[in-house]
Design a protein around this motif. Sequence first.
Motif, PDB file in Angstrom:
ATOM      1  N   ILE A 123       0.839  -1.202   0.000  1.00  0.00           N
ATOM      2  CA  ILE A 123       0.000   0.000   0.000  1.00  0.00           C
ATOM      3  C   ILE A 123       0.875   1.253   0.000  1.00  0.00           C
ATOM      4  CG2 ILE A 123      -1.615   1.357   1.410  1.00  0.00           C
ATOM      5  CD1 ILE A 123      -2.883  -1.308   2.257  1.00  0.00           C
ATOM      6  N   LEU A 124       1.939   1.237   0.795  1.00  0.00           N
ATOM      7  CA  LEU A 124       2.846   2.394   0.847  1.00  0.00           C
ATOM      8  C   LEU A 124       3.539   2.616  -0.494  1.00  0.00           C
ATOM      9  CD1 LEU A 124       4.465   2.049   4.387  1.00  0.00           C
ATOM     10  CD2 LEU A 124       2.755   3.689   3.644  1.00  0.00           C
ATOM     11  N   GLU A 125       3.926   1.514  -1.136  1.00  0.00           N
ATOM     12  CA  GLU A 125       4.557   1.637  -2.455  1.00  0.00           C
ATOM     13  C   GLU A 125       3.562   2.221  -3.459  1.00  0.00           C
ATOM     14  OE1 GLU A 125       5.992  -2.235  -3.554  1.00  0.00           O
ATOM     15  OE2 GLU A 125       7.534  -2.230  -1.988  1.00  0.00           O
ATOM     16  N   ALA A 126       2.320   1.763  -3.380  1.00  0.00           N
ATOM     17  CA  ALA A 126       1.298   2.282  -4.297  1.00  0.00           C
ATOM     18  C   ALA A 126       1.055   3.759  -4.051  1.00  0.00           C
ATOM     19  CB  ALA A 126      -0.001   1.498  -4.147  1.00  0.00           C
ATOM     20  N   LEU A 127       1.045   4.165  -2.805  1.00  0.00           N
ATOM     21  CA  LEU A 127       0.856   5.585  -2.481  1.00  0.00           C
ATOM     22  C   LEU A 127       2.044   6.415  -2.949  1.00  0.00           C
ATOM     23  CD1 LEU A 127      -0.802   5.489   1.044  1.00  0.00           C
ATOM     24  CD2 LEU A 127      -1.833   6.216  -1.093  1.00  0.00           C
ATOM     25  N   ALA A 128       3.240   5.871  -2.810  1.00  0.00           N
ATOM     26  CA  ALA A 128       4.431   6.587  -3.263  1.00  0.00           C
ATOM     27  C   ALA A 128       4.395   6.748  -4.778  1.00  0.00           C
ATOM     28  CB  ALA A 128       5.694   5.860  -2.831  1.00  0.00           C
ATOM     29  N   ALA A 129       3.970   5.685  -5.468  1.00  0.00           N
ATOM     30  CA  ALA A 129       3.869   5.769  -6.925  1.00  0.00           C
ATOM     31  C   ALA A 129       2.793   6.768  -7.321  1.00  0.00           C
ATOM     32  CB  ALA A 129       3.565   4.399  -7.506  1.00  0.00           C
ATOM     33  N   LEU A 130       1.698   6.791  -6.605  1.00  0.00           N
ATOM     34  CA  LEU A 130       0.633   7.741  -6.866  1.00  0.00           C
ATOM     35  C   LEU A 130       1.108   9.165  -6.600  1.00  0.00           C
ATOM     36  CD1 LEU A 130      -2.371   8.085  -7.594  1.00  0.00           C
ATOM     37  CD2 LEU A 130      -2.859   7.907  -5.150  1.00  0.00           C
ATOM     38  N   ASP A 131       1.896   9.351  -5.568  1.00  0.00           N
ATOM     39  CA  ASP A 131       2.421  10.668  -5.220  1.00  0.00           C
ATOM     40  C   ASP A 131       3.347  11.192  -6.333  1.00  0.00           C
ATOM     41  OD1 ASP A 131       2.775  12.922  -3.658  1.00  0.00           O
ATOM     42  OD2 ASP A 131       4.489  12.065  -2.579  1.00  0.00           O
ATOM     43  N   LYS A 132       4.102  10.294  -6.949  1.00  0.00           N
ATOM     44  CA  LYS A 132       4.993  10.707  -8.038  1.00  0.00           C
ATOM     45  C   LYS A 132       4.202  11.092  -9.292  1.00  0.00           C
ATOM     46  CE  LYS A 132       8.972   7.999  -6.609  1.00  0.00           C
ATOM     47  NZ  LYS A 132       9.861   6.896  -6.916  1.00  0.00           N
ATOM     48  N   LYS A 133       3.077  10.408  -9.525  1.00  0.00           N
ATOM     49  CA  LYS A 133       2.287  10.683 -10.716  1.00  0.00           C
ATOM     50  C   LYS A 133       1.487  11.970 -10.590  1.00  0.00           C
ATOM     51  CE  LYS A 133       1.717   5.930 -12.210  1.00  0.00           C
ATOM     52  NZ  LYS A 133       0.766   4.860 -12.479  1.00  0.00           N
ATOM     53  N   ILE A 134       1.015  12.295  -9.391  1.00  0.00           N
ATOM     54  CA  ILE A 134       0.180  13.487  -9.191  1.00  0.00           C
ATOM     55  C   ILE A 134       1.045  14.545  -8.508  1.00  0.00           C
ATOM     56  CG2 ILE A 134      -1.879  14.415  -8.110  1.00  0.00           C
ATOM     57  CD1 ILE A 134      -2.991  11.572  -8.104  1.00  0.00           C
ATOM     58  N   PRO A 135       1.401  15.644  -9.226  1.00  0.00           N
ATOM     59  CA  PRO A 135       2.278  16.654  -8.637  1.00  0.00           C
ATOM     60  C   PRO A 135       1.537  17.696  -7.801  1.00  0.00           C
ATOM     61  CG  PRO A 135       1.962  17.079 -10.968  1.00  0.00           C
ATOM     62  CD  PRO A 135       1.223  15.840 -10.659  1.00  0.00           C
ATOM     63  N   THR A 136       0.234  17.579  -7.584  1.00  0.00           N
ATOM     64  CA  THR A 136      -0.496  18.598  -6.839  1.00  0.00           C
ATOM     65  C   THR A 136      -0.168  18.516  -5.357  1.00  0.00           C
ATOM     66  OG1 THR A 136      -2.401  17.188  -6.458  1.00  0.00           O
ATOM     67  CG2 THR A 136      -2.409  18.531  -8.457  1.00  0.00           C
ATOM     68  N   GLY A 137      -0.435  19.578  -4.636  1.00  0.00           N
ATOM     69  CA  GLY A 137      -0.111  19.670  -3.213  1.00  0.00           C
ATOM     70  C   GLY A 137      -0.982  18.761  -2.358  1.00  0.00           C
ATOM     71  N   GLU A 138      -2.269  18.575  -2.735  1.00  0.00           N
ATOM     72  CA  GLU A 138      -3.161  17.768  -1.915  1.00  0.00           C
ATOM     73  C   GLU A 138      -2.739  16.309  -1.912  1.00  0.00           C
ATOM     74  OE1 GLU A 138      -7.318  18.170  -2.524  1.00  0.00           O
ATOM     75  OE2 GLU A 138      -7.162  20.319  -2.834  1.00  0.00           O
ATOM     76  N   ALA A 139      -2.369  15.779  -3.025  1.00  0.00           N
ATOM     77  CA  ALA A 139      -1.942  14.383  -3.084  1.00  0.00           C
ATOM     78  C   ALA A 139      -0.663  14.206  -2.298  1.00  0.00           C
ATOM     79  CB  ALA A 139      -1.738  13.949  -4.529  1.00  0.00           C
ATOM     80  N   SER A 140       0.211  15.218  -2.354  1.00  0.00           N
ATOM     81  CA  SER A 140       1.468  15.141  -1.616  1.00  0.00           C
ATOM     82  C   SER A 140       1.198  15.143  -0.120  1.00  0.00           C
ATOM     83  CB  SER A 140       2.375  16.312  -2.009  1.00  0.00           C
ATOM     84  OG  SER A 140       3.521  16.319  -1.222  1.00  0.00           O
ATOM     85  N   VAL A 141       0.281  15.988   0.309  1.00  0.00           N
ATOM     86  CA  VAL A 141      -0.071  16.055   1.729  1.00  0.00           C
ATOM     87  C   VAL A 141      -0.701  14.748   2.165  1.00  0.00           C
ATOM     88  CG1 VAL A 141      -1.572  17.190   3.401  1.00  0.00           C
ATOM     89  CG2 VAL A 141      -0.292  18.554   1.763  1.00  0.00           C
ATOM     90  N   ALA A 142      -1.568  14.160   1.363  1.00  0.00           N
ATOM     91  CA  ALA A 142      -2.240  12.916   1.711  1.00  0.00           C
ATOM     92  C   ALA A 142      -1.232  11.795   1.858  1.00  0.00           C
ATOM     93  CB  ALA A 142      -3.276  12.561   0.648  1.00  0.00           C
ATOM     94  N   SER A 143      -0.255  11.727   0.973  1.00  0.00           N
ATOM     95  CA  SER A 143       0.718  10.643   1.067  1.00  0.00           C
ATOM     96  C   SER A 143       1.630  10.838   2.255  1.00  0.00           C
ATOM     97  CB  SER A 143       1.519  10.521  -0.230  1.00  0.00           C
ATOM     98  OG  SER A 143       2.341  11.672  -0.389  1.00  0.00           O
ATOM     99  N   LYS A 144       1.914  12.080   2.631  1.00  0.00           N
ATOM    100  CA  LYS A 144       2.776  12.311   3.789  1.00  0.00           C
ATOM    101  C   LYS A 144       2.059  11.959   5.084  1.00  0.00           C
ATOM    102  CE  LYS A 144       5.696  15.697   1.597  1.00  0.00           C
ATOM    103  NZ  LYS A 144       6.095  17.080   1.523  1.00  0.00           N
ATOM    104  N   THR A 145       0.782  12.176   5.154  1.00  0.00           N
ATOM    105  CA  THR A 145       0.053  11.816   6.368  1.00  0.00           C
ATOM    106  C   THR A 145      -0.094  10.310   6.487  1.00  0.00           C
ATOM    107  OG1 THR A 145      -2.046  12.086   5.231  1.00  0.00           O
ATOM    108  CG2 THR A 145      -1.247  13.967   6.518  1.00  0.00           C
TER     109      THR A 145
END
Length: 167
Positions: A123-145
């Motif tokens: 799940i963490l790997e999938a979130l990291a991959a998703l974070d790389k694909k979406i450069p917006t701030g909200e996705a970055s914040v969601a993956s960091k939390t």
Amino acid sequence: MTQKIPFEPFTMWKDMYEHTEKAWHDVIQDTLGKESFSEGLGQIQSSYLQYHETINNLTEAYFKQANIPTRDEVANVASLVINLEDKIDNIDDQLYENSETVTKEINQLKRTVGNLEKKFDKILEALAALDKKIPTGEASVASKTVTTQPGAKATPQSTPEDTNTKK
């Protein structure tokens, strides 16, 4: 020709013993058969029992005053110790019987936790991959939390874009 028998002292002693034993046997049987003998014997026994009870009472009183345990108290403690040993043996047997079950359950729990860790890593790997694909701030914040430690409060971290907007 007549032969002389030599003097044998043991034969004389044997004869004397047999005659004496027969006489005493008759006297003793007559005495034992009388009711007065039984009464006298009963009185002696009764006196002995009274004496024995008195000695027991005096001994018990002395032991209590001297703070020494009596035979009954020691026997009571011994029976309590034996009962305690039996209970400990029963608990030991139950622990031994349950140890195999507990070991199996612990091993199963270890396997389950291992499987959960693998799924959580995916799940963490999938979130990291998703974070790389979406450069917006909200996705970055969601993956960091999501990547914070379990039980820790997730606080959104500000990005350089957020700091520019606040000014």
